[in-house]
Scaffold this motif. Structure first.
Motif, PDB file in Angstrom:
ATOM      1  N   SER A 186      69.319  47.099  80.084  1.00 56.13           N
ATOM      2  CA  SER A 186      69.678  48.418  80.621  1.00 56.13           C
ATOM      3  C   SER A 186      69.522  49.509  79.570  1.00 56.13           C
ATOM      4  O   SER A 186      69.455  50.694  79.903  1.00 56.13           O
ATOM      5  N   HIS A 187      69.462  49.125  78.285  1.00 55.04           N
ATOM      6  CA  HIS A 187      69.237  50.125  77.237  1.00 55.04           C
ATOM      7  C   HIS A 187      68.181  49.639  76.241  1.00 55.04           C
ATOM      8  O   HIS A 187      68.204  50.005  75.065  1.00 55.04           O
ATOM      9  N   ALA A 188      67.249  48.812  76.734  1.00 54.71           N
ATOM     10  CA  ALA A 188      66.212  48.284  75.847  1.00 54.71           C
ATOM     11  C   ALA A 188      64.848  48.322  76.532  1.00 54.71           C
ATOM     12  O   ALA A 188      64.747  48.241  77.756  1.00 54.71           O
ATOM     13  N   LYS A 189      63.820  48.447  75.710  1.00 54.53           N
ATOM     14  CA  LYS A 189      62.440  48.371  76.160  1.00 54.53           C
ATOM     15  C   LYS A 189      61.798  47.205  75.438  1.00 54.53           C
ATOM     16  O   LYS A 189      61.863  47.124  74.203  1.00 54.53           O
ATOM     17  N   VAL A 190      61.176  46.294  76.197  1.00 54.09           N
ATOM     18  CA  VAL A 190      60.732  45.020  75.627  1.00 54.09           C
ATOM     19  C   VAL A 190      59.307  44.699  76.055  1.00 54.09           C
ATOM     20  O   VAL A 190      58.920  44.949  77.200  1.00 54.09           O
ATOM     21  N   GLN A 191      58.547  44.144  75.127  1.00 50.85           N
ATOM     22  CA  GLN A 191      57.250  43.572  75.469  1.00 50.85           C
ATOM     23  C   GLN A 191      57.126  42.205  74.815  1.00 50.85           C
ATOM     24  O   GLN A 191      57.247  42.076  73.598  1.00 50.85           O
ATOM     25  N   LEU A 192      56.911  41.196  75.634  1.00 49.77           N
ATOM     26  CA  LEU A 192      56.668  39.845  75.154  1.00 49.77           C
ATOM     27  C   LEU A 192      55.166  39.625  75.023  1.00 49.77           C
ATOM     28  O   LEU A 192      54.375  40.154  75.817  1.00 49.77           O
ATOM     29  N   PHE A 193      54.776  38.812  74.032  1.00 47.71           N
ATOM     30  CA  PHE A 193      53.371  38.485  73.835  1.00 47.71           C
ATOM     31  C   PHE A 193      53.206  36.976  73.681  1.00 47.71           C
ATOM     32  O   PHE A 193      54.063  36.301  73.087  1.00 47.71           O
ATOM     33  N   LEU A 194      52.078  36.465  74.191  1.00 51.54           N
ATOM     34  CA  LEU A 194      51.700  35.071  74.009  1.00 51.54           C
ATOM     35  C   LEU A 194      50.373  34.997  73.270  1.00 51.54           C
ATOM     36  O   LEU A 194      49.451  35.776  73.549  1.00 51.54           O
ATOM     37  N   HIS A 216      60.627  44.812  70.637  1.00 54.31           N
ATOM     38  CA  HIS A 216      61.597  45.506  71.478  1.00 54.31           C
ATOM     39  C   HIS A 216      62.250  46.679  70.767  1.00 54.31           C
ATOM     40  O   HIS A 216      62.299  46.743  69.535  1.00 54.31           O
ATOM     41  N   ILE A 217      62.703  47.600  71.583  1.00 54.68           N
ATOM     42  CA  ILE A 217      63.381  48.798  71.103  1.00 54.68           C
ATOM     43  C   ILE A 217      64.707  48.903  71.835  1.00 54.68           C
ATOM     44  O   ILE A 217      64.749  48.940  73.067  1.00 54.68           O
ATOM     45  N   ASP A 218      65.785  48.917  71.083  1.00 51.75           N
ATOM     46  CA  ASP A 218      67.124  49.107  71.639  1.00 51.75           C
ATOM     47  C   ASP A 218      67.434  50.595  71.547  1.00 51.75           C
ATOM     48  O   ASP A 218      67.615  51.133  70.452  1.00 51.75           O
ATOM     49  N   GLY A 264      69.029  53.035  63.652  1.00 57.86           N
ATOM     50  CA  GLY A 264      68.808  54.469  63.599  1.00 57.86           C
ATOM     51  C   GLY A 264      67.445  54.870  64.136  1.00 57.86           C
ATOM     52  O   GLY A 264      66.656  54.037  64.603  1.00 57.86           O
ATOM     53  N   PRO A 265      67.121  56.162  64.067  1.00 59.52           N
ATOM     54  CA  PRO A 265      65.874  56.678  64.634  1.00 59.52           C
ATOM     55  C   PRO A 265      64.633  55.984  64.058  1.00 59.52           C
ATOM     56  O   PRO A 265      64.541  55.765  62.855  1.00 59.52           O
ATOM     57  N   GLY A 266      63.714  55.622  64.948  1.00 59.41           N
ATOM     58  CA  GLY A 266      62.435  55.067  64.515  1.00 59.41           C
ATOM     59  C   GLY A 266      62.431  53.602  64.170  1.00 59.41           C
ATOM     60  O   GLY A 266      61.404  53.077  63.725  1.00 59.41           O
ATOM     61  N   VAL A 267      63.549  52.894  64.388  1.00 60.83           N
ATOM     62  CA  VAL A 267      63.628  51.477  64.007  1.00 60.83           C
ATOM     63  C   VAL A 267      63.516  50.588  65.243  1.00 60.83           C
ATOM     64  O   VAL A 267      64.386  50.600  66.111  1.00 60.83           O
ATOM     65  N   GLY A 268      62.428  49.830  65.308  1.00 59.99           N
ATOM     66  CA  GLY A 268      62.250  48.832  66.360  1.00 59.99           C
ATOM     67  C   GLY A 268      62.459  47.440  65.803  1.00 59.99           C
ATOM     68  O   GLY A 268      62.648  47.257  64.597  1.00 59.99           O
ATOM     69  N   GLN A 269      62.408  46.458  66.688  1.00 61.24           N
ATOM     70  CA  GLN A 269      62.660  45.083  66.261  1.00 61.24           C
ATOM     71  C   GLN A 269      61.650  44.122  66.873  1.00 61.24           C
ATOM     72  O   GLN A 269      60.979  44.435  67.840  1.00 61.24           O
ATOM     73  N   TRP A 270      61.590  42.935  66.309  1.00 54.70           N
ATOM     74  CA  TRP A 270      60.842  41.827  66.902  1.00 54.70           C
ATOM     75  C   TRP A 270      61.663  40.552  66.744  1.00 54.70           C
ATOM     76  O   TRP A 270      62.554  40.460  65.903  1.00 54.70           O
ATOM     77  N   GLY A 271      61.348  39.568  67.584  1.00 59.68           N
ATOM     78  CA  GLY A 271      62.074  38.303  67.524  1.00 59.68           C
ATOM     79  C   GLY A 271      61.452  37.273  68.449  1.00 59.68           C
ATOM     80  O   GLY A 271      60.315  37.432  68.886  1.00 59.68           O
ATOM     81  N   GLN A 327      67.311  38.681  71.180  1.00 57.10           N
ATOM     82  CA  GLN A 327      66.639  39.974  71.107  1.00 57.10           C
ATOM     83  C   GLN A 327      67.655  41.047  70.719  1.00 57.10           C
ATOM     84  O   GLN A 327      67.386  41.913  69.923  1.00 57.10           O
ATOM     85  N   SER A 328      68.848  40.964  71.287  1.00 54.65           N
ATOM     86  CA  SER A 328      69.942  41.839  70.886  1.00 54.65           C
ATOM     87  C   SER A 328      70.563  41.328  69.589  1.00 54.65           C
ATOM     88  O   SER A 328      70.542  40.123  69.302  1.00 54.65           O
ATOM     89  N   VAL A 329      71.142  42.248  68.826  1.00 52.32           N
ATOM     90  CA  VAL A 329      71.841  41.838  67.604  1.00 52.32           C
ATOM     91  C   VAL A 329      73.042  40.949  67.938  1.00 52.32           C
ATOM     92  O   VAL A 329      73.532  40.206  67.087  1.00 52.32           O
TER      93      VAL A 329
END
Length: 383
Positions: free
Chosen positions: A53-61, A75-77, A90-97, A132-134
């Motif tokens: 509900s507050h994240a944007k996610v793209q999975l890749f294979l 993903h971006i929270d 903070g601003p501009g920080v995305g994640q992967w997992g 994916q979430s912390v």
């Protein structure tokens, strides 16, 4: 020339392939716990995971020769983007997992694809792995490969650390879990602190009431969001997440394993302990069929486990620098220790994860004569 291709996951069939890959890669690892596939699919299905509900996610294979040989989540929270930069996000920080691969070149190619996607979304820095979430499974296992993880803790191949570091990532934070023999009584100093608290009429440490699940969850959430708000990587839990987590965890919530401490009638601290569900699901190989569901239901009626895990505890910030904070923590830990041994047959406890700079919790763990049994790294890189 390699025919490696990396494509976004867009269908249910591809999500299933995403979940299935670790079952092949880890099939010879005796310490990997196969997750229930339904649960693993739920975590990457937006309609079943309130975090989306507050994240944007793209999975890749990644595929090679028609075979799936790697996976990653970028993903971006959006709530993490609003947090103070000095707290890790903070601003501009995305994640992967959720990253796994057969070889280092595949691993590197997946990382590059995730980074490209994050840049396309305007991100300037990447942190990982966060799966994916912390609040789910953050960090890469770098110590403790010789024993299985407990419920809601990650596992990984030892070579991943080198692969990530050679890809230009630097360690930004370590997370620790601590283990202890809970059949042994605590040191005399801890006993005296507990006895002093028991004589204090202002303090009440009570069990939760599962029949008032939503009300008790709201109390714990309020303390958690206050207690953890200054921690590195903190992102407040939202009502959709709480609802979904509640549905998932309610079957392993037992009144005597979760305590709320009240001071002058006001809830000020909590401790959540869960029987290690991994002990029950390990033999099921990811499936409840044909008879796994019956075995699991029988186990859930009154678990008998070796290990109890403490995933969360917290004290309101206003008390955190006081003697009262450690006193409440020791009281809750002791009462749950007794219940764990006497009613569930447990002999081992695991506390964590705990941030490397959370000196309050690390001091409590040290006072209890615990040992660090697993270490997880979170890495960062400018995009």
């Amino acid at each position: 020339m390699s025919d490696l291709t990396i494509t976004p996951v867009t269908t249910k069939r591809e999500r299933k392939a995403f979940v299935d890959l670790p079952f092949r890669l880890y099939k010879d690892d005796p310490h990997w716990i196969p997750p229930l596939k339904g649960e693993a699919l739920g975590l990457i299905t937006p309609e079943k995971n309130g975090w989306y509900s507050h994240a944007k996610v793209q999975l890749f294979l990644a595929r090679e020769g028609g075979r799936v040989v790697g996976r990653i989540s970028a993903h971006i929270d959006t709530l993490a983007l609003t947090m103070p930069a000095d707290q890790g996000f903070g601003p501009g920080v995305g994640q992967w997992g959720l990253m796994d691969a057969e070889r280092e070149d595949i691993f590197v190619a997946l990382l590059a694809r995730a980074e490209a996607w994050l840049r396309e979304q305007g991100m300037t820095r990447a942190l990982g792995p966060i799966s994916q979430s912390v609040w789910e499974e953050p960090g890469l296992l770098v110590k403790g490969f010789d024993h299985a993880p407990t419920i809601m803790m990650g596992h990984a191949k030892p070579e991943y650390q080198g692969w990530i570091e050679r890809a230009g990532y630097e360690q930004v934070k370590q997370l620790f879990t601590y283990e202890l023999d809970i059949t042994q009584e605590f040191p005399p100093l801890v006993k005296r602190i507990i006895q002093s608290g028991e004589k204090n009429s202002r303090i009440v440490v009570r069990e939760v009431d599962k029949s008032r699940f939503e009300e008790e969850a709201a109390i714990i959430l309020a303390i958690l969001n206050d207690a953890w708000s200054d921690n590195w990587g903190f992102v407040p839990l939202t009502p959709p997440e709480i609802k979904d987590v509640g549905v998932k965890l309610k079957p392993i919530v037992f009144n005597d394993l979760i305590r709320i401490a009240e001071l002058d009638g006001r809830p000020v601290a909590f401790m959540i302990t869960l029987p290690d569900l991994n002990e029950a699901i390990a033999p099921l190989n990811g499936s409840l069929l044909p008879f796994g569901w019956a075995k699991l239901l029988l186990w859930l009626r009154r678990p008998k486990v070796r290990t109890m895990r403490v995933p969360l505890m917290g004290v309101l910030k206003e008390l955190q620098s006081s003697r009262m904070a450690s006193q409440l923590a020791f009281m809750m830990i002791e009462y749950i220790r007794r219940a764990s041994v006497e009613r569930y047959g447990a002999s081992r406890g695991e506390i964590g994860w705990i941030l490397e700079d959370n000196q309050g919790m690390r001091s409590i763990a040290d006072t209890l004569n615990t040992t660090v049994n697993k270490v997880y790294n979170i890495y960062g890189k400018a995009l």
